[in-house]
Design a protein around this motif. Structure first.
Motif, PDB file in Angstrom:
ATOM      1  N   LEU A 580       0.837  -1.199   0.000  1.00  0.00           N
ATOM      2  CA  LEU A 580       0.000   0.000   0.000  1.00  0.00           C
ATOM      3  C   LEU A 580       0.871   1.248   0.000  1.00  0.00           C
ATOM      4  O   LEU A 580       2.022   1.222   0.445  1.00  0.00           O
ATOM      5  CB  LEU A 580      -0.911  -0.014   1.231  1.00  0.00           C
ATOM      6  CG  LEU A 580      -1.927  -1.158   1.302  1.00  0.00           C
ATOM      7  CD1 LEU A 580      -2.686  -1.113   2.625  1.00  0.00           C
ATOM      8  CD2 LEU A 580      -2.902  -1.095   0.126  1.00  0.00           C
ATOM      9  N   PRO A 581       0.353   2.371  -0.499  1.00  0.00           N
ATOM     10  CA  PRO A 581       1.135   3.614  -0.514  1.00  0.00           C
ATOM     11  C   PRO A 581       1.634   3.970   0.885  1.00  0.00           C
ATOM     12  O   PRO A 581       0.866   4.025   1.844  1.00  0.00           O
ATOM     13  CB  PRO A 581       0.127   4.647  -1.026  1.00  0.00           C
ATOM     14  CG  PRO A 581      -0.842   3.855  -1.844  1.00  0.00           C
ATOM     15  CD  PRO A 581      -0.957   2.533  -1.153  1.00  0.00           C
ATOM     16  N   GLY A 582       2.937   4.183   1.011  1.00  0.00           N
ATOM     17  CA  GLY A 582       3.527   4.528   2.295  1.00  0.00           C
ATOM     18  C   GLY A 582       3.689   3.362   3.239  1.00  0.00           C
ATOM     19  O   GLY A 582       4.110   3.541   4.383  1.00  0.00           O
ATOM     20  N   GLY A 583       3.406   2.154   2.777  1.00  0.00           N
ATOM     21  CA  GLY A 583       3.458   0.992   3.655  1.00  0.00           C
ATOM     22  C   GLY A 583       4.851   0.496   3.943  1.00  0.00           C
ATOM     23  O   GLY A 583       5.056  -0.262   4.887  1.00  0.00           O
ATOM     24  N   CYS A 584       5.817   0.891   3.131  1.00  0.00           N
ATOM     25  CA  CYS A 584       7.202   0.449   3.336  1.00  0.00           C
ATOM     26  C   CYS A 584       8.139   1.610   3.021  1.00  0.00           C
ATOM     27  O   CYS A 584       8.768   1.632   1.953  1.00  0.00           O
ATOM     28  CB  CYS A 584       7.504  -0.766   2.461  1.00  0.00           C
ATOM     29  SG  CYS A 584       9.121  -1.509   2.783  1.00  0.00           S
ATOM     30  N   PRO A 585       8.276   2.584   3.908  1.00  0.00           N
ATOM     31  CA  PRO A 585       9.072   3.778   3.619  1.00  0.00           C
ATOM     32  C   PRO A 585      10.537   3.476   3.345  1.00  0.00           C
ATOM     33  O   PRO A 585      11.193   4.197   2.583  1.00  0.00           O
ATOM     34  CB  PRO A 585       8.927   4.626   4.896  1.00  0.00           C
ATOM     35  CG  PRO A 585       7.860   3.997   5.708  1.00  0.00           C
ATOM     36  CD  PRO A 585       7.665   2.615   5.220  1.00  0.00           C
ATOM     37  N   ALA A 586      11.078   2.414   3.979  1.00  0.00           N
ATOM     38  CA  ALA A 586      12.495   2.106   3.812  1.00  0.00           C
ATOM     39  C   ALA A 586      12.791   1.343   2.529  1.00  0.00           C
ATOM     40  O   ALA A 586      13.946   1.193   2.140  1.00  0.00           O
ATOM     41  CB  ALA A 586      12.993   1.299   5.017  1.00  0.00           C
ATOM     42  N   CYS A 587      11.740   0.858   1.857  1.00  0.00           N
ATOM     43  CA  CYS A 587      11.930   0.078   0.636  1.00  0.00           C
ATOM     44  C   CYS A 587      12.262   0.984  -0.544  1.00  0.00           C
ATOM     45  O   CYS A 587      12.156   2.210  -0.470  1.00  0.00           O
ATOM     46  CB  CYS A 587      10.667  -0.729   0.323  1.00  0.00           C
ATOM     47  SG  CYS A 587      10.297  -2.021   1.525  1.00  0.00           S
ATOM     48  N   ASP A 588      12.643   0.368  -1.643  1.00  0.00           N
ATOM     49  CA  ASP A 588      12.842   1.100  -2.896  1.00  0.00           C
ATOM     50  C   ASP A 588      11.452   1.368  -3.479  1.00  0.00           C
ATOM     51  O   ASP A 588      10.927   0.579  -4.259  1.00  0.00           O
ATOM     52  CB  ASP A 588      13.691   0.264  -3.853  1.00  0.00           C
ATOM     53  CG  ASP A 588      14.038   1.016  -5.137  1.00  0.00           C
ATOM     54  OD1 ASP A 588      13.380   2.036  -5.432  1.00  0.00           O
ATOM     55  OD2 ASP A 588      14.969   0.574  -5.847  1.00  0.00           O
ATOM     56  N   THR A 589      10.852   2.498  -3.078  1.00  0.00           N
ATOM     57  CA  THR A 589       9.467   2.781  -3.460  1.00  0.00           C
ATOM     58  C   THR A 589       9.307   2.931  -4.961  1.00  0.00           C
ATOM     59  O   THR A 589       8.263   2.597  -5.515  1.00  0.00           O
ATOM     60  CB  THR A 589       8.969   4.054  -2.750  1.00  0.00           C
ATOM     61  OG1 THR A 589       9.879   5.127  -3.005  1.00  0.00           O
ATOM     62  CG2 THR A 589       8.884   3.826  -1.249  1.00  0.00           C
ATOM     63  N   HIS A 590      10.352   3.442  -5.622  1.00  0.00           N
ATOM     64  CA  HIS A 590      10.269   3.587  -7.081  1.00  0.00           C
ATOM     65  C   HIS A 590      10.156   2.213  -7.745  1.00  0.00           C
ATOM     66  O   HIS A 590       9.304   2.010  -8.626  1.00  0.00           O
ATOM     67  CB  HIS A 590      11.502   4.326  -7.608  1.00  0.00           C
ATOM     68  CG  HIS A 590      11.531   4.440  -9.106  1.00  0.00           C
ATOM     69  ND1 HIS A 590      10.694   5.290  -9.811  1.00  0.00           N
ATOM     70  CD2 HIS A 590      12.278   3.773 -10.046  1.00  0.00           C
ATOM     71  CE1 HIS A 590      10.932   5.164 -11.104  1.00  0.00           C
ATOM     72  NE2 HIS A 590      11.888   4.254 -11.277  1.00  0.00           N
ATOM     73  N   ALA A 591      11.001   1.274  -7.316  1.00  0.00           N
ATOM     74  CA  ALA A 591      10.951  -0.078  -7.894  1.00  0.00           C
ATOM     75  C   ALA A 591       9.623  -0.756  -7.584  1.00  0.00           C
ATOM     76  O   ALA A 591       9.064  -1.462  -8.429  1.00  0.00           O
ATOM     77  CB  ALA A 591      12.112  -0.905  -7.358  1.00  0.00           C
ATOM     78  N   LEU A 592       9.117  -0.530  -6.370  1.00  0.00           N
ATOM     79  CA  LEU A 592       7.833  -1.132  -6.001  1.00  0.00           C
ATOM     80  C   LEU A 592       6.699  -0.565  -6.845  1.00  0.00           C
ATOM     81  O   LEU A 592       5.840  -1.315  -7.336  1.00  0.00           O
ATOM     82  CB  LEU A 592       7.561  -0.903  -4.512  1.00  0.00           C
ATOM     83  CG  LEU A 592       6.231  -1.430  -3.972  1.00  0.00           C
ATOM     84  CD1 LEU A 592       6.076  -2.921  -4.239  1.00  0.00           C
ATOM     85  CD2 LEU A 592       6.106  -1.142  -2.472  1.00  0.00           C
ATOM     86  N   LYS A 593       6.683   0.751  -7.013  1.00  0.00           N
ATOM     87  CA  LYS A 593       5.640   1.366  -7.840  1.00  0.00           C
ATOM     88  C   LYS A 593       5.710   0.870  -9.275  1.00  0.00           C
ATOM     89  O   LYS A 593       4.685   0.619  -9.908  1.00  0.00           O
ATOM     90  CB  LYS A 593       5.778   2.889  -7.794  1.00  0.00           C
ATOM     91  CG  LYS A 593       5.324   3.528  -6.490  1.00  0.00           C
ATOM     92  CD  LYS A 593       5.492   5.044  -6.539  1.00  0.00           C
ATOM     93  CE  LYS A 593       5.059   5.684  -5.232  1.00  0.00           C
ATOM     94  NZ  LYS A 593       5.289   7.161  -5.250  1.00  0.00           N
ATOM     95  N   GLU A 594       6.923   0.725  -9.786  1.00  0.00           N
ATOM     96  CA  GLU A 594       7.096   0.223 -11.149  1.00  0.00           C
ATOM     97  C   GLU A 594       6.557  -1.199 -11.280  1.00  0.00           C
ATOM     98  O   GLU A 594       5.905  -1.542 -12.268  1.00  0.00           O
ATOM     99  CB  GLU A 594       8.581   0.262 -11.527  1.00  0.00           C
ATOM    100  CG  GLU A 594       9.114   1.643 -11.828  1.00  0.00           C
ATOM    101  CD  GLU A 594       8.502   2.241 -13.082  1.00  0.00           C
ATOM    102  OE1 GLU A 594       8.439   1.529 -14.113  1.00  0.00           O
ATOM    103  OE2 GLU A 594       8.051   3.407 -13.046  1.00  0.00           O
ATOM    104  N   ALA A 595       6.815  -2.022 -10.277  1.00  0.00           N
ATOM    105  CA  ALA A 595       6.334  -3.407 -10.314  1.00  0.00           C
ATOM    106  C   ALA A 595       4.813  -3.463 -10.268  1.00  0.00           C
ATOM    107  O   ALA A 595       4.178  -4.238 -11.000  1.00  0.00           O
ATOM    108  CB  ALA A 595       6.932  -4.199  -9.153  1.00  0.00           C
ATOM    109  N   LEU A 596       4.201  -2.623  -9.412  1.00  0.00           N
ATOM    110  CA  LEU A 596       2.737  -2.603  -9.313  1.00  0.00           C
ATOM    111  C   LEU A 596       2.104  -2.032 -10.574  1.00  0.00           C
ATOM    112  O   LEU A 596       1.048  -2.498 -11.013  1.00  0.00           O
ATOM    113  CB  LEU A 596       2.316  -1.784  -8.091  1.00  0.00           C
ATOM    114  CG  LEU A 596       2.654  -2.404  -6.727  1.00  0.00           C
ATOM    115  CD1 LEU A 596       2.353  -1.428  -5.595  1.00  0.00           C
ATOM    116  CD2 LEU A 596       1.878  -3.701  -6.513  1.00  0.00           C
TER     117      LEU A 596
END
Length: 720
Positions: A580-596
């Motif tokens: 979910l948005p903001g659910g993993c602040p320490a993660c690579d959010t760009h890579a996660l958004k790209e995957a989703l």
């Protein structure tokens, strides 16, 4: 001896003696034996080397499972699939597209489990006298005794109405306090006409049970977006139904018509106050935590403390008690409508509550009431392409009610009958393989940072699993508990109402324990696996781990593809919050958004066929779980093949073990396309099959899909 040996002369060259000729023949014989042994040993070694490098032995006819359960599964697959469909274009049709329409695999399994419960309940003399077993069997038999129910007629229902103060349309009516009637309906009859109140886990840790106030469930199937013509038809049919109920209870037709019309008006107005789930999510108002006195202030028409205290006795409530409200705006508008009705149409409000109660109790009434409800369902189903669930035979409803009211007893009997220790052991082995594959996979998820990865692995390691049924279901003594609070008779309706009260009391008592457990909504015979946030536990009921999804004697490809993918999918729901948005602040959010985003585009590439009410914004988490669940199950299956040789397959199906794995995964998703609901958090079944399969390169390889085919795209998503 030494002199003799020293005096012996060596033979002359070229003149062999008899002794030397014997030794020469012996040496040749020994060399031949050694050479033959070497050749045989090399052949055996080469055989095992080539067997390891070549195709598995299961591809030969001798690798087919010929046991009865495998042959039955084969018949099931042949009956449900359509081999004329191209697997590389539409694997859903290949696996599920039989000519007479697609059956729902889970629904079929649920019905089979109910048939098993029926056989248990109808077995002669199989209960212990004076026990809970005997009471459960007696309840089922009284439910099936339709002649006694017909003889009683509407009498038992009239008695219930009198206890509520009577009914204005019948002339015998005592104008009771509105909240007193509502309190009785909620606490004694399990009927919630204006809102639902139930115990559910708190949304924040430690997730202890808390009272939840939610939107009501309407008997009339209205929808948020509906054509005016269809709406008018629905109202007309529902009005006919309410008129029938009033007439069956001896009401004057003219008065019944008037009160039925006002009841529908109240329902329609309440419905207009509802907000769709998607809108609540967008506004960030899925729930609000308020105290009872604050709720009283915002929705004053309801005596909240009195109604909730009566419903959740023996819980001790106070005005400062917090509750979870799922739609506060709805409750405010509902309260205003109630205040307006109480000033001008108090008798109509009483009729509205009675109409709803009669509809709720119709399964426990005589055939005239049941037929009226069945006809209503049939008419309502004709307005929608999806239709409604067809009417069930009497025995099925009786099995459901007996299971609801006597769950501990039937749980023990069902688990003993359907989930042997060997089946449980095999299921646990499968789960362990799936869990190990997930832990391994977490090491290489690209968008996770190292700390999140470590926490994720710890979460999986610490996870509890409930396989088959609750531990107490294995204790025969609990199957014979007394159920002293259930009173059978004098009519089946009274037995039914006593069962409702006993079930509610059991739920509340469970929540008051020091370590409350989340009760299964449908008992061990249910077919829905789930992840419980409250207990950090995955639950796989015995009713799910049955053919055609699981059997210890099945080819492993079937168990990993069907039950294994279900297990993996539920495990991935542990990490829903991370996606979910903001659910993993320490993660690579760009890579996660790209995957989703890739996942969203991946699913959008497939046609929806006859599905028109699909809401893609609600399905992101389930799509992610489907995608990862298949990949993890395949990884676990491939690892199993490295350690266990001799995999089998099904005869006459023409599928390799790997192909059978994918076929079994798809079988889980078989469901009629027209039953998709607009608020369903899952994608339509075609996408749940074709979407994940097309993201697995191994699928295209094993089915020889050409590059660029719909299920062999040039780009795939790397989420899990």
């Amino acid at each position: 001896m030494g002199t003799l040996w020293s005096q012996e002369r060596p033979p002359e060259e070229g003149q062999p003696t008899e002794h030397s000729r014997w030794w020469a023949r012996a040496r040749r014989l020994i060399m031949a034996v050694l050479l033959l042994g070497l050749l045989l040993g090399s052949s055996v070694l080469l055989f095992y080397i080539f067997r390891s490098c070549g195709p598995p032995l299961s591809l030969s006819p001798t690798g087919s499972c010929e046991m009865p359960m495998c042959l039955h599964l084969l018949d099931h697959y042949l009956a449900s699939g359509n081999t004329r469909a191209a697997p590389c274009t539409d694997f859903f049709s290949f696996a599920c597209g039989k000519e007479k329409g697609t059956s729902n695999s889970f629904q079929s399994l649920a019905e089979e489990n109910k048939s098993r419960l029926r056989r248990i309940l109808e077995a002669p003399g199989s209960w212990h006298l004076g026990s809970g077993e005997e009471k459960a069997f007696q309840f089922y038999n009284s439910c099936m005794d339709t002649s006694a129910i017909e003889t009683a007629g509407a009498g038992p229902l009239r008695q219930v109405i009198e206890e509520l103060g009577g009914w204005p349309i019948s002339g015998n009516w005592t104008s009771l306090d509105f909240n007193r009637t509502l309190r009785l309906l909620m606490s004694q009859y399990g009927h919630f006409p204006f809102f639902r109140a139930y115990l559910g886990p708190h949304p924040t840790p430690p997730h202890t049970p808390v009272i939840q106030i939610d939107q009501p469930e309407f008997d009339i199937p209205l929808k948020q977006e509906q054509e005016q013509k269809i709406y008018a038809q629905i109202v007309r049919e529902y009005l006919t139904y309410l008129n029938q109920l009033g007439t069956l209870l001896g009401g004057d037709p003219g008065k019944v018509q008037e009160h039925a019309s006002l009841s529908i008006s109240i329902t329609s107005q309440l419905f207009q106050f509802l907000r769709p789930l998607g809108q609540q999510q967008a506004q960030g108002k899925l729930f609000q935590i308020v105290t009872i006195d604050k709720l009283q202030e915002m929705a004053p028409a309801i005596d909240w403390l009195s109604c909730l205290q009566a419903t959740f006795t023996p819980m001790s409530l106070s005005p400062s008690q917090t509750v979870i409200v799922h739609d506060l705006d709805y409750l405010k508008n509902m309260s205003q409508l109630m205040e307006k009705q109480l000033l001008s149409h108090r008798d109509f409000l009483q009729s509205h509550m009675i109409f709803g109660l009669v509809g709720t109790l119709s399964p426990a009434l005589d055939s005239k009431f049941q037929e009226a409800h069945t006809i209503l369902n049939s008419k309502m189903g004709s307005f929608y392409k999806a239709g409604l669930i067809p009417a069930h035979p009497r025995w099925m409803k009786c099995v459901e009610d007996t299971g609801d009211f006597f769950e501990p007893t039937l749980a023990a009997l069902f688990v003993h009958e359907a989930f042997s220790p060997s089946t449980q052991s095999a299921a646990m082995d499968l789960f362990t393989a799936i869990k190990d594959a997930l832990i391994t996979r977490l090491r290489r998820i690209p968008w996770m940072d190292e700390e999140t990865r470590k926490k994720a692995q710890d979460r999986v390691t610490q996870l509890q699993v409930k396989m088959g049924g609750p531990e107490w279901a294995m204790d025969p003594a609990l199957a014979r508990q007394e159920y002293s609070d259930v009173h059978l008779g004098p009519s089946f309706l009274q037995s039914f109402l006593s069962g409702i009260r006993s079930r509610q009391a059991r739920i509340i008592q469970s929540s008051l324990r020091p370590f409350p457990h989340q009760s299964d909504s449908s008992g061990p015979w249910g077919v829905n696996a789930y992840y419980s946030i409250t207990d950090h536990m995955v639950v796989f009921p015995a009713g799910l781990l049955q053919p055609p999804f699981f059997h210890p004697a099945y080819p492993r490809a079937v168990n990993f593809g069907a039950a294994g993918s279900i297990m993996a999918r539920e495990l991935l729901h542990i990490f829903d919050q991370l996606l979910l948005p903001g659910g993993c602040p320490a993660c690579d959010t760009h890579a996660l958004k790209e995957a989703l985003l890739c996942l969203e585009h991946h699913y959008a590439a497939f046609p929806l066929y006859s599905v028109t009410s699909f809401n893609s914004s609600l399905t992101v988490l389930e799509n992610a779980a489907d995608l990862g669940g298949l990949a993890i199950a395949l990884q676990a299956y491939n690892k199993m093949l490295l350690w266990h040789r001799g995999e089998t397959t099904l005869p006459k199906l023409g599928l390799t073990p790997q192909q059978l794995f994918f076929r079994s995964y798809a079988q889980v998703m078989c469901r009629n396309l027209s039953t998709q609901d607009s608020q369903d958090t899952h994608s339509p079944p075609t996408l749940r099959v074709n979407g994940p399969l097309s993201n697995i390169p191994a699928f295209a390889r094993h089915f020889y899909c050409p590059r660029g085919a719909l299920l062999n795209p040039s780009k795939r998503c790397q989420l899990w």
